[in-house]
Design an enzyme around this catalytic site. Structure first.
Site, mmCIF file in Angstrom:
data_model
loop_
_atom_site.group_PDB
_atom_site.id
_atom_site.type_symbol
_atom_site.label_atom_id
_atom_site.label_comp_id
_atom_site.label_asym_id
_atom_site.label_seq_id
_atom_site.Cartn_x
_atom_site.Cartn_y
_atom_site.Cartn_z
ATOM 1 N N CYS A 9 -4.226 10.925 1.816
ATOM 2 C CA CYS A 9 -3.366 9.735 1.695
ATOM 3 C C CYS A 9 -1.918 10.035 1.335
ATOM 4 O O CYS A 9 -1.023 9.756 2.119
ATOM 5 C CB CYS A 9 -3.977 8.760 0.690
ATOM 6 N N ILE A 64 0.933 11.797 -14.665
ATOM 7 C CA ILE A 64 2.098 12.648 -14.941
ATOM 8 C C ILE A 64 1.642 14.079 -15.250
ATOM 9 O O ILE A 64 2.228 14.742 -16.099
ATOM 10 C CB ILE A 64 3.000 12.068 -16.063
ATOM 11 N N LYS A 79 0.833 -1.206 0.000
ATOM 12 C CA LYS A 79 0.000 0.000 0.000
ATOM 13 C C LYS A 79 0.871 1.261 0.000
ATOM 14 O O LYS A 79 0.657 2.192 -0.783
ATOM 15 C CB LYS A 79 -0.927 -0.023 1.225
ATOM 16 N N LYS A 107 0.398 11.994 3.899
ATOM 17 C CA LYS A 107 0.664 11.309 5.157
ATOM 18 C C LYS A 107 1.369 9.967 4.923
ATOM 19 O O LYS A 107 2.205 9.560 5.717
ATOM 20 C CB LYS A 107 -0.624 11.133 5.969
HETATM 21 N N1 LIG Z 1 -9.706 8.253 1.864
HETATM 22 C C1 LIG Z 1 -9.107 7.515 0.966
HETATM 23 O O1 LIG Z 1 -9.150 7.790 -0.237
HETATM 24 C C2 LIG Z 1 -8.361 6.277 1.376
HETATM 25 C C3 LIG Z 1 -7.986 5.346 0.398
HETATM 26 C C4 LIG Z 1 -7.290 4.210 0.790
HETATM 27 C C5 LIG Z 1 -6.944 4.025 2.113
HETATM 28 N N2 LIG Z 1 -7.283 4.956 3.051
HETATM 29 C C6 LIG Z 1 -6.923 4.710 4.453
HETATM 30 O O2 LIG Z 1 -8.073 4.212 5.123
HETATM 31 C C7 LIG Z 1 -8.114 4.696 6.467
HETATM 32 C C8 LIG Z 1 -9.404 5.465 6.693
HETATM 33 O O3 LIG Z 1 -9.414 6.590 5.832
HETATM 34 P P1 LIG Z 1 -10.717 7.509 5.636
HETATM 35 O O4 LIG Z 1 -10.360 8.533 4.634
HETATM 36 O O5 LIG Z 1 -11.898 6.631 5.441
HETATM 37 O O6 LIG Z 1 -10.788 8.180 7.095
HETATM 38 P P2 LIG Z 1 -11.950 9.108 7.704
HETATM 39 O O7 LIG Z 1 -11.236 10.050 8.601
HETATM 40 O O8 LIG Z 1 -12.833 9.593 6.619
HETATM 41 O O9 LIG Z 1 -12.810 8.087 8.595
HETATM 42 C C9 LIG Z 1 -12.308 7.427 9.718
HETATM 43 C C10 LIG Z 1 -13.478 7.156 10.670
HETATM 44 O O10 LIG Z 1 -13.037 6.303 11.726
HETATM 45 C C11 LIG Z 1 -13.802 6.647 12.869
HETATM 46 N N3 LIG Z 1 -13.202 6.060 14.086
HETATM 47 C C12 LIG Z 1 -12.131 6.469 14.809
HETATM 48 N N4 LIG Z 1 -11.933 5.650 15.846
HETATM 49 C C13 LIG Z 1 -12.885 4.692 15.795
HETATM 50 C C14 LIG Z 1 -13.180 3.557 16.585
HETATM 51 N N5 LIG Z 1 -12.460 3.228 17.674
HETATM 52 N N6 LIG Z 1 -14.261 2.792 16.242
HETATM 53 C C15 LIG Z 1 -14.996 3.107 15.144
HETATM 54 N N7 LIG Z 1 -14.743 4.173 14.353
HETATM 55 C C16 LIG Z 1 -13.699 4.953 14.668
HETATM 56 C C17 LIG Z 1 -13.818 8.165 12.826
HETATM 57 O O11 LIG Z 1 -14.830 8.694 13.638
HETATM 58 C C18 LIG Z 1 -14.047 8.399 11.332
HETATM 59 O O12 LIG Z 1 -15.432 8.501 11.038
HETATM 60 C C19 LIG Z 1 -6.846 5.524 6.632
HETATM 61 O O13 LIG Z 1 -5.835 4.702 7.145
HETATM 62 C C20 LIG Z 1 -6.509 5.921 5.220
HETATM 63 O O14 LIG Z 1 -5.128 6.162 5.048
HETATM 64 C C21 LIG Z 1 -8.008 6.070 2.706
#
Ligand SMILES: NC(=O)c1ccc[n+]([C@@H]2O[C@H](COP(=O)([O-])OP(=O)(O)OC[C@H]3O[C@@H](n4cnc5c(N)ncnc54)[C@H](O)[C@@H]3O)[C@@H](O)[C@H]2O)c1
Length: 442
Positions: free
Chosen positions: A266, A256, A210, A269
């Site tokens: 993403c 590109i 990833k 970070k």
């Molecule tokens: N956004 C993207 O495009 C994307 C793509 C691939 C991977 N990711 C990865 O996926 C993960 C989530 O990203 P996101 O953008 O969906 O985040 P986000 O911030 O939109 O959502 C995360 C959610 O988790 C909840 N949360 C926190 N602690 C919790 C707990 N103990 N129990 C239940 N819920 C809890 C928060 O309240 C929030 O609603 C990250 O690691 C990110 O790097 C994101």
């Protein structure tokens, strides 16, 4: 199948909605009570094309449920997917607090075999920590219950997330358990039906895959931004160079595009987190350091052009088209618009901005302030503005009414951070037109 997803953000909601759409019984758990209340009322807390339709369809069919109760979630699913946020800590490393909170809850409440799946983007070695946290919670209540660990990183793109989940290029499954691999194969089968796209590997390799994917894409972007910089110095046009190199199949056209640097939740970070992980094992990741440095510089490029053009910006008004970090999302995390607006404000300018979907998010971040006017329609930003800056390449900005813009702006000047217009056409239309890497600096 019974599936539980912790975290109802971009990844959790899309995953939950799509897995329910395949006929599964899905419970989405979030600690954010406001978010869960909204979802239960049928409101969608984020903007993601077609997500509302898929959620509604499955909520109405009784296949998709929302709760704040971790206990309910743990008891429900054979699959326990962890899709909570992993935001950067102060030092750039991924904060695993939320992931490990969920792991502990799973250990506290499980009463039968579970497959624990990390879907969040997490540093190599996190699955071991999750396994340990689940095990510790089980041990604390003297429970001897079997579970398997899987790393199943998510590759969806905001703005195209439903399609990406429904028709994935690949599904990465890292596990040391054949049983878990087979269960995941069954869960993903509806989405990989026409050809097997599941790639099974060891857990650490899945975790690194990833970061490797995001770091590679970020590298492509920073590389092109560096070249755009050189093109300006050399008096070359980066758009011709892009087409010239993209035609080589070893390079390709994807990713590109020069612009204002990568943003979103993403790439910034994840590049930082990988750098930190490298540092922890005593390795200096030179490429990643350069990718990040180039990106940070690139986020200021449009402001620098505006400043070079106008000199003193006090009392000036800049119209801004686009606030989201990319089109088709309302996500403004690490968006180039924020760097631009904050620089303009610091220089004493006012911003008149428009974005098709991100304005509520902008207001949430910055509140109401005198030097920010959010306009309800794209032409309105021009009124009383000295120049227009294009920050997000939404489709509706691609064929603008140039006559109107010219007649409405105080000076016909456009700063295009996404290279969406043709410099020759803009010159013919009577604009001072600044883009990224397109010919000699003035
Ligand atoms: N956004 C993207 O495009 C994307 C793509 C691939 C991977 N990711 C990865 O996926 C993960 C989530 O990203 P996101 O953008 O969906 O985040 P986000 O911030 O939109 O959502 C995360 C959610 O988790 C909840 N949360 C926190 N602690 C919790 C707990 N103990 N129990 C239940 N819920 C809890 C928060 O309240 C929030 O609603 C990250 O690691 C990110 O790097 C994101």
């Amino acid at each position: 199948m019974r599936i539980t997803i912790f975290g109802s953000g971009y990844v959790g909601l899309v995953t939950g909605a799509c897995l329910a759409d395949a006929g599964n019984q899905v419970v989405c758990v979030d600690v954010d009570e406001r978010k869960i209340a909204m979802l239960k009322r049928g409101e969608i807390p984020i903007h993601e094309p077609t997500l509302d339709t898929v959620i509604k369809r499955n909520f109405d069919a009784g296949r998709l449920h929302f709760t704040t109760s971790a206990q309910e979630g743990v008891q429900h699913g054979l699959f326990q997917l962890i899709a909570v946020g992993t935001p950067p800590d102060e030092d750039g490393s991924a904060n695993l607090r939320y992931v490990l909170d969920v792991a502990r809850s799973i250990g506290e409440h499980m009463s039968e075999y579970k497959v624990v799946i990390t879907k969040s983007t997490v540093p190599v070695g996190t699955a071991d920590k999750v396994r340990e946290a689940v095990g510790k919670s089980l041990a604390e209540r003297n429970a001897r219950i079997d579970f398997d660990m899987v790393s199943n990183p998510e590759f969806l793109k905001e703005g195209a997330a439903i399609n990406d989940f429904m028709r994935p290029d690949r599904v990465i499954v890292g596990t040391d358990s054949e049983r878990a691999a087979e269960l995941l194969r069954a869960m993903y089968e509806p989405f990989t039906h026409n050809r097997d796209r599941m790639i099974v590997m060891d857990i650490r390799s899945a975790e690194l895959t990833k970061y490797a994917a995001n770091a590679m894409l970020a590298t492509k972007i920073s590389f092109m931004n560096e070249l755009a910089h050189l093109a300006e110095h050399f008096g070359a046009d980066i758009e011709s160079v892009r087409i010239g190199i993209g035609s080589d199949p070893r390079i390709g056209y994807a990713f590109i595009y020069p612009g204002m640097g990568y943003g979103g939740s993403c790439f910034p970070k994840d590049v930082q987190a990988l750098q930190r992980s490298a540092g922890e094992v005593g390795y200096e990741a030179d490429i990643l350091t350069a990718v990040e440095r180039v990106n940070n510089r690139q986020k200021h490029v449009l402001f620098n052009k505006i400043k070079a053009h106008f000199g003193d910006l006090r009392g000036k008004t800049i119209a801004v088209w686009g606030l989201a970090f990319k089109p088709n999302t309302d996500d403004m995390r690490e968006a180039a618009s924020r760097v631009l607006m904050e620089s303009l404000w610091a220089a004493g300018a006012t911003v008149r901005a428009y974005d098709p979907v991100a304005m509520p998010e902008c207001e949430r971040i910055y509140g109401r302030r005198k030097d920010l006017v959010l306009c309800q329609a794209s032409p309105d930003v021009m009124v009383g503005a000295d120049a227009l800056a294009i920050v997000t390449e939404w489709r509706e900005f691609r064929s603008p009414d140039l006559e109107y813009i010219k007649n409405t702006l105080l000076t016909p000047t456009i700063f295009d951070g996404r290279n969406i217009y043709d410099p020759a056409q803009m010159a013919r239309a009577g604009f001072s037109y600044y883009a990224i890497g397109r010919g000699k600096r003035p």
